[in-house]
Every structure is written in C-alpha cells, then in structure tokens.
Design an enzyme around this catalytic site. Sequence first.
Site, PDB file in Angstrom:
ATOM      1  N   HIS A 277       9.798  54.152  54.387  1.00  0.00           N
ATOM      2  CA  HIS A 277      10.638  54.958  55.268  1.00  0.00           C
ATOM      3  C   HIS A 277      11.475  55.872  54.385  1.00  0.00           C
ATOM      4  O   HIS A 277      12.115  55.415  53.431  1.00  0.00           O
ATOM      5  CB  HIS A 277      11.545  54.080  56.123  1.00  0.00           C
ATOM      6  N   ASP A 318       8.087  49.091  62.107  1.00  0.00           N
ATOM      7  CA  ASP A 318       6.910  49.017  62.970  1.00  0.00           C
ATOM      8  C   ASP A 318       6.001  47.864  62.545  1.00  0.00           C
ATOM      9  O   ASP A 318       5.404  47.186  63.397  1.00  0.00           O
ATOM     10  CB  ASP A 318       6.151  50.344  62.937  1.00  0.00           C
TER      11      ASP A 318
END
Length: 375
Positions: A277, A318
């Site tokens: 990320h 996720d």
Amino acid sequence: MSWITAEAALAQLQTKPQTLYANVSRGRIQSRPDPADSRRSLYRLEDVERLAQRRPGPGRTATVASQTITWGEPVMPTAISTIADGRLYYRGKDAVGLSQTMTLEAVAGLLWACADPDFGGGTETESDSALSALAGLANRQLPTLGRTIAVLRGDAIETVNSLAMALTGSQRSDWALHLRLAHHWRRPDSADMLRRALVLLAEHELNASTFAVRVAASTGASLSAATLAGIAALGGPLHGGAAVAMRDLSETAEHRGAPSAINVYLQQGRPVPCVGHRLYPMGDIRARALMDQFDLPPIYAELDDAIQSKVGEQPNIDFALTALAAAFDLPDNAPLTLFTLGRSIGWLAHALEQVGTGTLIRPRANYVGEPINLI
C-alpha cells in the site's frame, strides 16, 4: 549514507507529513525503520536534500496541481483522519488501538463528533442490495443545503440504518452492527473479528470512494445520495472489489502451492493482488492488526510468506479481509460487505465536513485534445 528523523526531513522540505509519506511511497525518498524505535522511520538525508532543492516555482503550478490527483498531497484539509509514519489515526487517536475495544457505533460517534448513534432504527426493506436500498432513500431524503450539521447527523443515522438493514437483514436491529452481521451470516464465533474489521475499515482519509462522496456532498446532494457515490467507487477492482482477485490467487495456490502461484503472476508480469500500500511503506498496519487476531487458513499463511519472500511487500487489508472470510467460512461477498458498512461511517463524516465548508469541489481540466479552431 546518512539518515534523519521525520521531524528533520519535514523541516528541510517545509511541507506536511502526508507529502513526506507520499514521496516515500513513490520511491523519491528512501526510508527504513529506526533501530532505536521500530514504530518510527528514518529518511535518507541525500534524498531529502535533493527534493528540498527542487521545490516548485510559479511556473510549475499546473503540473503540481495535476499531480495531487494521483497519490499526491491531499487536495483539501480534513480533521477526520490521517496516516502518519505508517499509522492510521481517527481524529488523532490510533485506529489499531481503537479496534481492540470499540464498536463501529462508537467510532461513528468519534468521527461524527457526537454521541454514539443508534443504528437500530431502520425499517424493514425488501432490498438485499446496498445500492437499491440507498437509491430508495435518496429519493426521499432532503438535500443538505440550508440545513445544520446537527440536523444532518440524523440523516447520516438514517442512511446507515438503511444500509445496515440491506446488508445484515431486518432481524436483531437492536444489536450492534458487528453482531447483526455475525447473526446474519450464522457465524457467531466471528463477531469480535467482524467488529475489529469494521473499525479498521471505518475511515482512510481521501481515498477514491471518500473523494467521490465529498464531491457529491459539495453539490448539496442528500447524504444518502453522496453515500451512493461512495458505494459506486468502492466496487472497483482497484478499491474494495480487490478481494475477487485475492480469491482467484488463493484458488490457484490451493492447486499449485503458494510459491508457484506467486511465480505465475510474476512470470506473466502481472501484479500480485492485495499486496503493499503506497501510504504504508512498512506494510499496511490494518492488515497485520487484523491477521494477528485469528489463525490464518494454511493457504493464506503460505501466501503471506511467499509474498514477503518473492515480492518484498506485506499483504494489505484486502488480503486480510479475504483471509478472514476464509477462516470463518463467510460468504464470498463478505469482504465487500464489511468494507461498505464500515467505510460508510467515514464517508458520512467527510460528507458532513464538506457540507460544513459551504464550498463546491470543481477542479479545472487541462485540455489536451485537438487544436481549437477560432474561426
């Protein structure tokens, strides 16, 4: 090679912490954990000095403004949340810490700056779709213009009520939202993990869906209509819909083994899904906080190891949500449901904040099409 603290880097760059972290995520500034305190990072002095000498002048205003749309410096101020030095904060409070004890209702009270709201006042609905439930409400709910924030908080509660009824069913509406989900999915043992996930998903500053909500809210649209904009953006595969790709990877890993599954992606030049990320150079803190609280299914534990060894990145939220769904045998749509319900709290916090500014979000376009014929 010399390394300096975040405070020293910010002093040289004369910028905000978010800009420093964005430069790290883009590879412009190298960072590493501080040996004296693993919760903090150090920054390569040479990289900081190079960027400090390249501060934009007036001639680059348009370029800089354009770059802010793509993982750049925030385009608007907010008091709701921030990501600083690899940590996520809700109104100055560490989100991981909050997830240990708080409910989503309590987080809503924090983010909306009010008493903890009651989300048990929804009416039964025949709709099992978040989109259709909110579309019906948007047809009835008033626009936000000319109404106080105190009154609009009532609309925010009504919006979450409608969303929760569609996502959790109409039974047990007097229970906390995580308990309603666990009951709806017939997985009572998952309740505490669902609570933690909802809290960690509640807010994440100016992500794509939240920005869509703020744009809609800036027009005076009703809060339910603004939330619809967020749901539409959330469903994309680069946002809340990423769990679909993660399930495909896990199925491939079940047949071929985790290392081979990762190799397939890398050999084909495909990015491994649900990895890394940009705002967390040292790893998505939300993912690890969640995965540390339950036993990963064996294939996800193998994928976790293979991703770190072959890609050099950490799994993101996720990945954690998909692993959570597998661990507790939740429905395939559970990750997106958790994302939608949890993030609705942050969306509405931003919608209320945007309404309070009284301004319309309206960027200008940089035309790059055919030459204009002035004849």
